[in-house]
Design an enzyme around this catalytic site. Structure first.
Site, PDB file in Angstrom:
ATOM      1  N   GLY A 149      14.740  -7.103  61.610  1.00 43.74           N
ATOM      2  CA  GLY A 149      14.991  -8.018  60.497  1.00 43.74           C
ATOM      3  C   GLY A 149      14.206  -9.311  60.553  1.00 43.74           C
ATOM      4  CB  SER A 150      11.180 -10.552  62.297  1.00 44.71           C
ATOM      5  OG  SER A 150      10.175  -9.652  61.933  1.00 44.71           O
ATOM      6  CG  ASN A 151       8.812  -8.888  57.634  1.00 40.81           C
ATOM      7  OD1 ASN A 151       7.952  -9.633  57.203  1.00 40.81           O
ATOM      8  ND2 ASN A 151       8.586  -8.033  58.628  1.00 40.81           N
TER       9      ASN A 151
ATOM     10  CE  LYS B 161      14.732  10.798  50.540  1.00 45.43           C
ATOM     11  NZ  LYS B 161      13.747   9.820  51.018  1.00 45.43           N
TER      12      LYS B 161
ATOM     13  NE  ARG C 111      17.201   6.599  55.854  1.00 43.31           N
ATOM     14  CZ  ARG C 111      17.485   7.786  56.359  1.00 43.31           C
ATOM     15  NH1 ARG C 111      17.114   8.887  55.749  1.00 43.31           N
ATOM     16  NH2 ARG C 111      18.177   7.887  57.472  1.00 43.31           N
ATOM     17  CG  LEU C 112       8.773   9.092  52.006  1.00 44.18           C
ATOM     18  CD1 LEU C 112       8.382  10.543  51.761  1.00 44.18           C
ATOM     19  CD2 LEU C 112       7.706   8.161  51.465  1.00 44.18           C
TER      20      LEU C 112
ATOM     21  CG  HIS D  47       2.277  -0.008  56.068  1.00 44.09           C
ATOM     22  ND1 HIS D  47       3.219   0.858  56.597  1.00 44.09           N
ATOM     23  CD2 HIS D  47       1.093   0.348  56.623  1.00 44.09           C
ATOM     24  CE1 HIS D  47       2.624   1.695  57.412  1.00 44.09           C
ATOM     25  NE2 HIS D  47       1.340   1.415  57.459  1.00 44.09           N
TER      26      HIS D  47
HETATM   27  C1  GAR Z   1       7.458  -4.713  59.839  1.00 40.79           C
HETATM   28  O1  GAR Z   1       6.377  -4.951  60.688  1.00 40.79           O
HETATM   29  C2  GAR Z   1       7.029  -3.907  58.637  1.00 40.79           C
HETATM   30  O2  GAR Z   1       5.707  -4.141  58.254  1.00 40.79           O
HETATM   31  C3  GAR Z   1       7.203  -2.495  59.135  1.00 40.79           C
HETATM   32  O3  GAR Z   1       8.390  -2.531  59.871  1.00 40.79           O
HETATM   33  C4  GAR Z   1       8.491  -3.797  60.520  1.00 40.79           C
HETATM   34  C5  GAR Z   1       9.903  -4.316  60.395  1.00 40.79           C
HETATM   35  O4  GAR Z   1      10.080  -5.408  61.233  1.00 40.79           O
HETATM   36  N1  GAR Z   1       7.288  -1.563  58.059  1.00 40.79           N
HETATM   37  C6  GAR Z   1       6.730  -0.352  58.079  1.00 40.79           C
HETATM   38  O5  GAR Z   1       6.139   0.105  59.043  1.00 40.79           O
HETATM   39  C7  GAR Z   1       6.892   0.445  56.776  1.00 40.79           C
HETATM   40  N2  GAR Z   1       6.125   1.623  56.793  1.00 40.79           N
HETATM   41  P1  GAR Z   1      11.300  -6.412  61.051  1.00 40.79           P
HETATM   42  O6  GAR Z   1      12.585  -5.558  61.094  1.00 40.79           O
HETATM   43  O7  GAR Z   1      11.220  -7.328  62.217  1.00 40.79           O
HETATM   44  O8  GAR Z   1      11.133  -7.107  59.736  1.00 40.79           O
END
Ligand code: GAR
Length: 192
Positions: free
Chosen positions: A14-16, A67, A93-94, A111
């Site tokens: 969850g850093s984003n 799904k 997930r897609l 991504h």
């Molecule tokens: C992020 O780096 C994001 O770009 C990636 O998952 C990570 C989640 O990190 N997403 C993918 O790879 C999607 N295909 P977070 O939980 O620390 O935000």
């Protein structure tokens, strides 16, 4: 005027999600995170959402008949909360038709590579193992494919010779945490 309501979907650290919440607090992002959706009841992001008092919809796909069934529940929640934009932030997930159709053009994903290079799982590991000198971050609209939707923003990250995989991950995530809130703000303010 009431703020644009967004939902963040996440399954990991969850850093984003944190970056989006911080941006909403500081005013970089003029939106309200009105829902956190997660398919991983034990994920760190779920704990963070509870601390921040973000409303949550947490489900375990094992308890559903596929799904379509869990996406129908997600759509119900999104509509109940009047969510306008779905922000995928490590939701691995897609997205199926049940969710895609009612939110077509309103779901975006981040991504950790320069798409179309290294789609799918462990993009950072894939880029590192391939020995590329440049990787980066892509933000794109979501369609039915795996990381195939129209690209909205990209930023390159240099892979220096002495970098470990972990160093590359840190460098990429640093870019993500700035670029995602900024890009979400641009998209919602254009109402695209
Ligand atoms: C992020 O780096 C994001 O770009 C990636 O998952 C990570 C989640 O990190 N997403 C993918 O790879 C999607 N295909 P977070 O939980 O620390 O935000």
């Amino acid at each position: 005027m009431s703020k644009t309501k967004i939902a963040v979907f996440a399954s990991g650290t969850g850093s984003n999600y944190d970056a989006v919440i911080e941006a909403a607090k500081s005013g970089v992002l003029d939106a309200e995170v009105a829902l956190l959706v997660s398919d991983k009841p034990n994920a760190k992001v779920v704990e963070k959402a509870k601390q921040n008092q973000t409303p949550t919809f947490i489900f375990d796909p094992k308890n559903y008949d596929g799904k379509d069934a869990f996406e129908a529940d997600i759509v119900e929640k999104l509509q109940e909360k009047e969510i306008e934009w779905v922000i995928l932030a490590g939701y691995m997930r897609l997205i199926g038709d049940t969710l895609l159709k009612p939110f077509e053009g309103r779901i975006i994903n981040i991504h950790p590579s320069l798409l179309p290079a290294f789609p799918g799982l462990d993009a950072i590991g894939q880029a590192f193992d391939a020995g590329v000198k440049v990787s980066g971050v892509t933000i794109h609209y979501v369609d039915e494919g795996m990381d195939t939707g129209k690209i909205i923003a990209q930023e390159a990250v240099q892979v220096e010779d002495d970098m470990t995989r972990e160093d590359l991950q840190k460098a990429i995530q640093k870019v993500e945490h700035r670029l995602y809130p900024e890009t979400i703000q641009q998209i919602i303010s254009r109402g695209e």
